[in-house]
Design a protein around this motif. Structure first.
Motif, mmCIF file in Angstrom:
data_model
loop_
_atom_site.group_PDB
_atom_site.id
_atom_site.type_symbol
_atom_site.label_atom_id
_atom_site.label_comp_id
_atom_site.label_asym_id
_atom_site.label_seq_id
_atom_site.Cartn_x
_atom_site.Cartn_y
_atom_site.Cartn_z
ATOM 1 N N PHE A 240 -67.051 16.984 -33.731
ATOM 2 C CA PHE A 240 -66.831 18.287 -34.343
ATOM 3 C C PHE A 240 -66.336 19.230 -33.259
ATOM 4 C CE2 PHE A 240 -68.577 22.517 -35.531
ATOM 5 C CZ PHE A 240 -67.883 22.695 -36.721
ATOM 6 N N GLU A 241 -65.284 19.984 -33.563
ATOM 7 C CA GLU A 241 -64.688 20.849 -32.537
ATOM 8 C C GLU A 241 -64.723 22.330 -32.909
ATOM 9 O OE1 GLU A 241 -60.814 19.278 -31.801
ATOM 10 O OE2 GLU A 241 -61.581 17.489 -30.775
ATOM 11 N N GLY A 242 -65.406 22.676 -33.985
ATOM 12 C CA GLY A 242 -65.483 24.078 -34.384
ATOM 13 C C GLY A 242 -66.653 24.792 -33.739
ATOM 14 N N TYR A 243 -66.962 25.978 -34.257
ATOM 15 C CA TYR A 243 -68.084 26.780 -33.759
ATOM 16 C C TYR A 243 -69.389 26.206 -34.297
ATOM 17 C CZ TYR A 243 -71.085 30.812 -32.815
ATOM 18 O OH TYR A 243 -72.097 31.623 -32.362
ATOM 19 N N TRP A 244 -70.376 26.067 -33.425
ATOM 20 C CA TRP A 244 -71.713 25.599 -33.822
ATOM 21 C C TRP A 244 -72.722 26.199 -32.854
ATOM 22 C CZ3 TRP A 244 -75.381 22.563 -31.185
ATOM 23 C CH2 TRP A 244 -76.428 22.045 -31.973
ATOM 24 N N LYS A 245 -73.786 26.744 -33.400
ATOM 25 C CA LYS A 245 -74.811 27.349 -32.549
ATOM 26 C C LYS A 245 -76.194 27.044 -33.112
ATOM 27 C CE LYS A 245 -74.251 30.524 -29.770
ATOM 28 N NZ LYS A 245 -74.110 30.642 -28.297
ATOM 29 N N ASP A 246 -77.026 26.479 -32.269
ATOM 30 C CA ASP A 246 -78.434 26.300 -32.592
ATOM 31 C C ASP A 246 -79.137 27.612 -32.254
ATOM 32 O OD1 ASP A 246 -81.164 25.768 -32.602
ATOM 33 O OD2 ASP A 246 -80.973 23.802 -31.692
ATOM 34 N N VAL A 247 -79.621 28.320 -33.278
ATOM 35 C CA VAL A 247 -80.195 29.648 -33.052
ATOM 36 C C VAL A 247 -81.723 29.569 -32.977
ATOM 37 C CG1 VAL A 247 -78.287 31.014 -33.930
ATOM 38 C CG2 VAL A 247 -79.952 30.094 -35.540
ATOM 39 N N GLY A 248 -82.203 28.657 -32.165
ATOM 40 C CA GLY A 248 -83.635 28.455 -32.047
ATOM 41 C C GLY A 248 -84.316 29.290 -30.983
ATOM 42 N N THR A 249 -83.557 30.109 -30.255
ATOM 43 C CA THR A 249 -84.147 30.995 -29.249
ATOM 44 C C THR A 249 -83.661 32.423 -29.482
ATOM 45 O OG1 THR A 249 -82.333 30.759 -27.651
ATOM 46 C CG2 THR A 249 -84.099 29.110 -27.557
ATOM 47 N N ILE A 250 -84.371 33.376 -28.905
ATOM 48 C CA ILE A 250 -83.980 34.777 -29.031
ATOM 49 C C ILE A 250 -82.571 34.990 -28.473
ATOM 50 C CG2 ILE A 250 -84.460 37.117 -28.198
ATOM 51 C CD1 ILE A 250 -86.365 36.236 -30.400
ATOM 52 N N SER A 252 -80.074 32.803 -28.056
ATOM 53 C CA SER A 252 -79.005 32.180 -28.846
ATOM 54 C C SER A 252 -78.796 32.901 -30.170
ATOM 55 C CB SER A 252 -79.313 30.696 -29.087
ATOM 56 O OG SER A 252 -80.497 30.527 -29.841
ATOM 57 N N LEU A 253 -79.860 33.445 -30.747
ATOM 58 C CA LEU A 253 -79.728 34.218 -31.992
ATOM 59 C C LEU A 253 -78.933 35.491 -31.738
ATOM 60 C CD1 LEU A 253 -80.476 34.583 -34.988
ATOM 61 C CD2 LEU A 253 -82.585 35.710 -34.225
ATOM 62 N N TRP A 254 -79.238 36.172 -30.650
ATOM 63 C CA TRP A 254 -78.489 37.390 -30.296
ATOM 64 C C TRP A 254 -77.024 37.047 -30.038
ATOM 65 C CZ3 TRP A 254 -75.576 39.126 -26.217
ATOM 66 C CH2 TRP A 254 -75.316 40.492 -26.159
ATOM 67 N N GLU A 255 -76.770 35.982 -29.279
ATOM 68 C CA GLU A 255 -75.396 35.592 -28.954
ATOM 69 C C GLU A 255 -74.605 35.250 -30.214
ATOM 70 O OE1 GLU A 255 -75.991 32.339 -26.336
ATOM 71 O OE2 GLU A 255 -76.653 33.599 -24.650
ATOM 72 N N ALA A 256 -75.230 34.539 -31.145
ATOM 73 C CA ALA A 256 -74.524 34.158 -32.371
ATOM 74 C C ALA A 256 -74.150 35.385 -33.191
ATOM 75 C CB ALA A 256 -75.385 33.201 -33.195
ATOM 76 N N THR A 372 -87.285 36.131 -23.185
ATOM 77 C CA THR A 372 -86.127 36.420 -24.036
ATOM 78 C C THR A 372 -84.857 36.710 -23.251
ATOM 79 O OG1 THR A 372 -86.506 38.811 -24.107
ATOM 80 C CG2 THR A 372 -87.712 37.458 -25.697
ATOM 81 N N GLY A 373 -84.906 36.582 -21.926
ATOM 82 C CA GLY A 373 -83.734 36.916 -21.131
ATOM 83 C C GLY A 373 -83.458 38.407 -21.070
ATOM 84 N N GLY A 374 -84.474 39.203 -21.282
ATOM 85 C CA GLY A 374 -84.328 40.656 -21.209
ATOM 86 C C GLY A 374 -84.145 41.342 -22.542
ATOM 87 N N ILE A 375 -84.005 40.590 -23.619
ATOM 88 C CA ILE A 375 -83.829 41.180 -24.952
ATOM 89 C C ILE A 375 -85.178 41.660 -25.466
ATOM 90 C CG2 ILE A 375 -83.089 40.737 -27.328
ATOM 91 C CD1 ILE A 375 -81.339 38.442 -26.179
ATOM 92 N N ALA A 376 -85.256 42.914 -25.879
ATOM 93 C CA ALA A 376 -86.473 43.436 -26.498
ATOM 94 C C ALA A 376 -86.533 42.958 -27.946
ATOM 95 C CB ALA A 376 -86.488 44.965 -26.436
ATOM 96 N N VAL A 377 -87.722 42.599 -28.414
ATOM 97 C CA VAL A 377 -87.881 42.044 -29.764
ATOM 98 C C VAL A 377 -88.993 42.786 -30.492
ATOM 99 C CG1 VAL A 377 -88.419 39.993 -31.126
ATOM 100 C CG2 VAL A 377 -87.129 39.765 -28.986
ATOM 101 N N LEU A 378 -88.676 43.299 -31.676
ATOM 102 C CA LEU A 378 -89.670 43.965 -32.517
ATOM 103 C C LEU A 378 -89.844 43.154 -33.795
ATOM 104 C CD1 LEU A 378 -88.604 47.727 -32.247
ATOM 105 C CD2 LEU A 378 -90.224 46.458 -30.837
#
Length: 400
Positions: A240-250, A252-256, A372-378
């Motif tokens: 598969f050569e398209g966009y794919w993101k595993d959003v299992g972390t804070i 990766s979710l922010w990046e997606a 979280t790599g510096g991301i604040a989470v509420l």
């Protein structure tokens, strides 16, 4: 005449999502909001109907209430079918030795009767926590052409990240000769996406063998796939050569979410051929009097403050004088006047008080050592009081 489906999909959606911390305290990971108007589960469900697969079993377990209510009868994805459609499959007690799903393979094994109802020739196994668009029909065509017993979707990842994935080692024709589950020293960077197509008879056989093995961890990557390889079954990779993101972390979710922004985004949602469907809430158009730069904003909002490089969910209010930058707001939240949000993910039903400060500018926050790599989470339902402060990288799951 016996009615049947050529291919049924089984969608694993029971994950706890512990690395999303406060965002999954009360809901399953596939039900987490994404991209201003969607939930993560929308992507595999939409991929199924866009690929002509209209029979989907959704396997739930952890905190299923929000997810079950959201899926409902499947109407938004055209999966409200008389024969087929979407079915919520929760664990149930049929005899003394059955209980909660013990692993990915055991979860599918416990639902063999459901699959056999449709007498499928093929079974598609999916994860409910990935963001991507994919033509499963093309993967199925490749599976048929090779005569494979199992086809695994895969993509190249940076070699330094390969140890996080199941790694495929393949021959020049794409056939798999070795599968390594999260190896410490990977031999290749061809990573499994956790998307499998099985010839149904082979799947049922190996699930039954795996279930009978008391030493098995009941997992596809650790047990079922290696067992098939060892037995000499035909197994092929599907690149598969398209966009794919595993959003299992804070992170990766922010990046997606950020990948949706820009005039030429990394992940394009505006695709008439591959529409992502969702159960959209009834809400009026968003009123905008403030300043908005490079952002996505869902319906129902009132925007009088300033929004920069952010993704804003349904029914959000950003009052005059408030600034939201590099943030993801998931919906039904209010940012009071004078408040400043930087580099943060804010769950649903949150209130940020007047002159409160959440997070820190991204360049500064990225230097913060945190989970979280510096991301604040509420988390959901949080209230940050007037003049309150939530530091960069802080995870808040109670009122402050």
């Amino acid at each position: 005449m016996l009615r049947k489906k050529e291919c049924v999909a089984m969608l694993l959606a029971g994950g706890q999502g512990s690395r999303l911390y406060a965002l999954t305290s009360n809901i399953a990971k596939p039900a987490v909001a994404f991209g201003s108007k969607y939930r993560i589960i929308d992507f595999p469900l939409s991929n199924c109907i866009n690929s002509g697969i209209d029979t989907v079993g959704v396997l739930t377990q952890y905190q299923p209430l929000v997810l079950n209510e959201y899926i409902g009868n499947g109407q938004p994805w055209d999966l409200d079918r008389t024969f087929g459609g979407v079915h919520i499959l929760s664990p149930y007690e049929a005899k003394k030795d059955t209980s909660w799903y013990k692993g990915t393979a055991n979860a599918i094994y416990q639902n063999i009767r459901f699959m056999k109802m449709y007498d499928p020739e093929y079974v598609l196994i999916l994860s409910g926590d990935h963001i991507y668009k994919m033509d499963y029909d093309k993967m199925l065509e490749a599976h048929k052409e090779t005569g494979a017993d199992c086809t695994i979707a895969c993509m190249e990842v940076p070699i330094k990240e390969a140890s996080r994935f199941g790694i495929l080692n393949t021959n020049s024709d794409g056939s798999i000769y070795e599968f390594e589950e999260k190896p410490s020293k990977p031999k290749s960077n061809l990573a499994s996406m956790g998307i499998y197509i099985f010839t149904a008879s082979k799947l049922f056989k190996y699930l039954e063998l795996d279930e009978a093995d008391p030493k098995s961890e009941k997992d596809f990557g650790k047990n079922v796939l290696p067992a098939m390889l060892e037995a000499g079954e035909k197994m092929y990779s599907y690149r598969f050569e398209g966009y794919w993101k595993d959003v299992g972390t804070i992170a990766s979710l922010w990046e997606a979410n950020m990948d949706l922004l820009g005039t030429v985004p990394n992940f394009e949602l505006m695709d008439e051929d591959r529409v992502i469907y969702s159960r959209s809430p009834l809400a009026p158009p968003t009123f905008i009097e403030g300043e908005v730069v490079n952002s996505l904003i869902a319906t129902g909002g009132e925007i009088e403050g300033k929004i920069i490089n952010s993704v804003i969910g349904t029914n959000c209010v950003i009052e005059k004088g408030a600034v939201v930058k590099d943030c993801v707001l998931m919906g039904n939240s209010t940012v009071k006047s004078g408040a400043k949000l930087n580099y943060a993910i804010v769950d649903e039903d949150v209130t940020i008080g007047e002159n409160a400060v959440v997070g820190a500018p991204r360049d500064e926050a990225c230097k913060t050592e945190s989970k979280t790599g510096g991301i604040a989470v509420l988390g959901r339902g949080i209230t940050v009081g007037k003049n309150g402060k939530v530091p960069a990288g802080e995870i808040v799951d109670k009122n402050v």
